[in-house]
Design an enzyme around this catalytic site. Sequence first.
Site, PDB file in Angstrom:
ATOM      1  N   ASP A  66      -4.468 -10.939  40.901  1.00  0.00           N
ATOM      2  CA  ASP A  66      -4.409 -12.208  40.195  1.00  0.00           C
ATOM      3  C   ASP A  66      -5.243 -12.114  38.937  1.00  0.00           C
ATOM      4  O   ASP A  66      -6.370 -11.635  38.974  1.00  0.00           O
ATOM      5  CB  ASP A  66      -4.915 -13.350  41.080  1.00  0.00           C
ATOM      6  CG  ASP A  66      -4.518 -14.684  40.476  1.00  0.00           C
ATOM      7  OD1 ASP A  66      -3.329 -15.035  40.542  1.00  0.00           O
ATOM      8  OD2 ASP A  66      -5.394 -15.357  39.879  1.00  0.00           O
ATOM      9  N   PHE A 143      -0.235 -13.247  27.402  1.00  0.00           N
ATOM     10  CA  PHE A 143      -1.159 -13.541  26.305  1.00  0.00           C
ATOM     11  C   PHE A 143      -1.508 -12.304  25.472  1.00  0.00           C
ATOM     12  O   PHE A 143      -2.351 -12.393  24.579  1.00  0.00           O
ATOM     13  CB  PHE A 143      -2.434 -14.194  26.860  1.00  0.00           C
ATOM     14  CG  PHE A 143      -2.187 -15.583  27.396  1.00  0.00           C
ATOM     15  CD1 PHE A 143      -2.337 -16.698  26.576  1.00  0.00           C
ATOM     16  CD2 PHE A 143      -1.767 -15.776  28.708  1.00  0.00           C
ATOM     17  CE1 PHE A 143      -2.082 -17.972  27.054  1.00  0.00           C
ATOM     18  CE2 PHE A 143      -1.515 -17.051  29.204  1.00  0.00           C
ATOM     19  CZ  PHE A 143      -1.667 -18.158  28.371  1.00  0.00           C
TER      20      PHE A 143
HETATM   21  P1  ITT Z   1       2.241 -12.231  40.513  1.00  0.00           P
HETATM   22  O1  ITT Z   1       3.559 -12.347  41.210  1.00  0.00           O
HETATM   23  O2  ITT Z   1       1.654 -10.854  40.650  1.00  0.00           O
HETATM   24  O3  ITT Z   1       1.223 -13.304  40.912  1.00  0.00           O
HETATM   25  P2  ITT Z   1       2.111 -13.574  37.911  1.00  0.00           P
HETATM   26  O4  ITT Z   1       2.918 -13.395  36.657  1.00  0.00           O
HETATM   27  O5  ITT Z   1       2.142 -14.922  38.572  1.00  0.00           O
HETATM   28  O6  ITT Z   1       2.541 -12.414  38.933  1.00  0.00           O
HETATM   29  P3  ITT Z   1      -0.787 -13.775  37.444  1.00  0.00           P
HETATM   30  O7  ITT Z   1      -0.869 -15.061  38.204  1.00  0.00           O
HETATM   31  O8  ITT Z   1      -1.773 -12.715  37.773  1.00  0.00           O
HETATM   32  O9  ITT Z   1       0.650 -13.109  37.557  1.00  0.00           O
HETATM   33  O10 ITT Z   1      -0.918 -14.019  35.896  1.00  0.00           O
HETATM   34  C1  ITT Z   1      -0.745 -15.296  35.342  1.00  0.00           C
HETATM   35  C2  ITT Z   1      -0.315 -15.183  33.902  1.00  0.00           C
HETATM   36  O11 ITT Z   1      -1.387 -14.675  33.116  1.00  0.00           O
HETATM   37  C3  ITT Z   1       0.835 -14.256  33.617  1.00  0.00           C
HETATM   38  O12 ITT Z   1       2.074 -14.849  33.890  1.00  0.00           O
HETATM   39  C4  ITT Z   1       0.629 -13.968  32.122  1.00  0.00           C
HETATM   40  O13 ITT Z   1       1.112 -15.032  31.321  1.00  0.00           O
HETATM   41  C5  ITT Z   1      -0.885 -13.930  32.037  1.00  0.00           C
HETATM   42  N1  ITT Z   1      -1.369 -12.548  32.167  1.00  0.00           N
HETATM   43  C6  ITT Z   1      -1.709 -11.883  33.308  1.00  0.00           C
HETATM   44  N2  ITT Z   1      -2.080 -10.631  33.035  1.00  0.00           N
HETATM   45  C7  ITT Z   1      -1.987 -10.479  31.688  1.00  0.00           C
HETATM   46  C8  ITT Z   1      -2.198  -9.411  30.801  1.00  0.00           C
HETATM   47  O14 ITT Z   1      -2.586  -8.206  31.221  1.00  0.00           O
HETATM   48  N3  ITT Z   1      -1.980  -9.634  29.506  1.00  0.00           N
HETATM   49  C9  ITT Z   1      -1.574 -10.824  29.053  1.00  0.00           C
HETATM   50  N4  ITT Z   1      -1.328 -11.882  29.820  1.00  0.00           N
HETATM   51  C10 ITT Z   1      -1.520 -11.722  31.140  1.00  0.00           C
END
Ligand code: ITT
Length: 186
Positions: A66, A143
């Site tokens: 996460d 982002f």
């Molecule tokens: P999961 O199924 O693994 O939970 P997710 O897309 O919901 O996938 P997260 O909750 O970890 O993943 O991430 C939330 C958001 O944060 C993701 O949709 C991106 O918009 C942003 N994000 C996460 N990691 C990032 C990264 O390495 N660079 C830029 N934005 C990122």
Amino acid sequence: MSEAWFATSNDHKYAEARFVLRRTDVVLRRLNTKGDEVQSDDPGRIASLAASQSHRLSRKPVFTEDTALFVPSLGGFPGTYASHAYSTLGMDRFLKLVPRDERRAVFVSAVAYCDSEHPPRVFIGRLEGNISRKESGSNGFGFDPVFAPSGSAKTLAQLTMAQKCEISHRAVALRKLAAWLRSRNS
Ligand code: ITT
């Protein structure tokens, strides 16, 4: 070698994990069932509960990840609600929210691993930087076009996968997981 199943719905996150873990002892597999995500301000808690649930459903050695994006001048917003902020506000409105002269931000990645011998174990990676004034670059996701790591004139979206994975929050947390799995087997 340790087999580890990454439970994620996000193809970009999986591709980065594959890149980071390619020269380690971890044999990476993907699991598309992740169960429900709890709401919390703490990415470690979200990843940890998701890992136990994924392990309960799959009976495999699994990990989840996460990511939270904390912007101190916005009281920590969007934090663990980054995905919601991204889809509801869009990048332009998000950029306007960040005060002109105080644009520091930090990405925090929590990787949680769980198998039949272990309750979830959490590994944290951080990347400090600044929210840029405009979007630049087309690599990566989320982002990345507006996040410039500290000391870098480029955003993460202007870096190659290899350059991002040298420094990123996710890569740091994943390398900690790989080191722990290796030490456990030796
Ligand atoms: P999961 O199924 O693994 O939970 P997710 O897309 O919901 O996938 P997260 O909750 O970890 O993943 O991430 C939330 C958001 O944060 C993701 O949709 C991106 O918009 C942003 N994000 C996460 N990691 C990032 C990264 O390495 N660079 C830029 N934005 C990122």
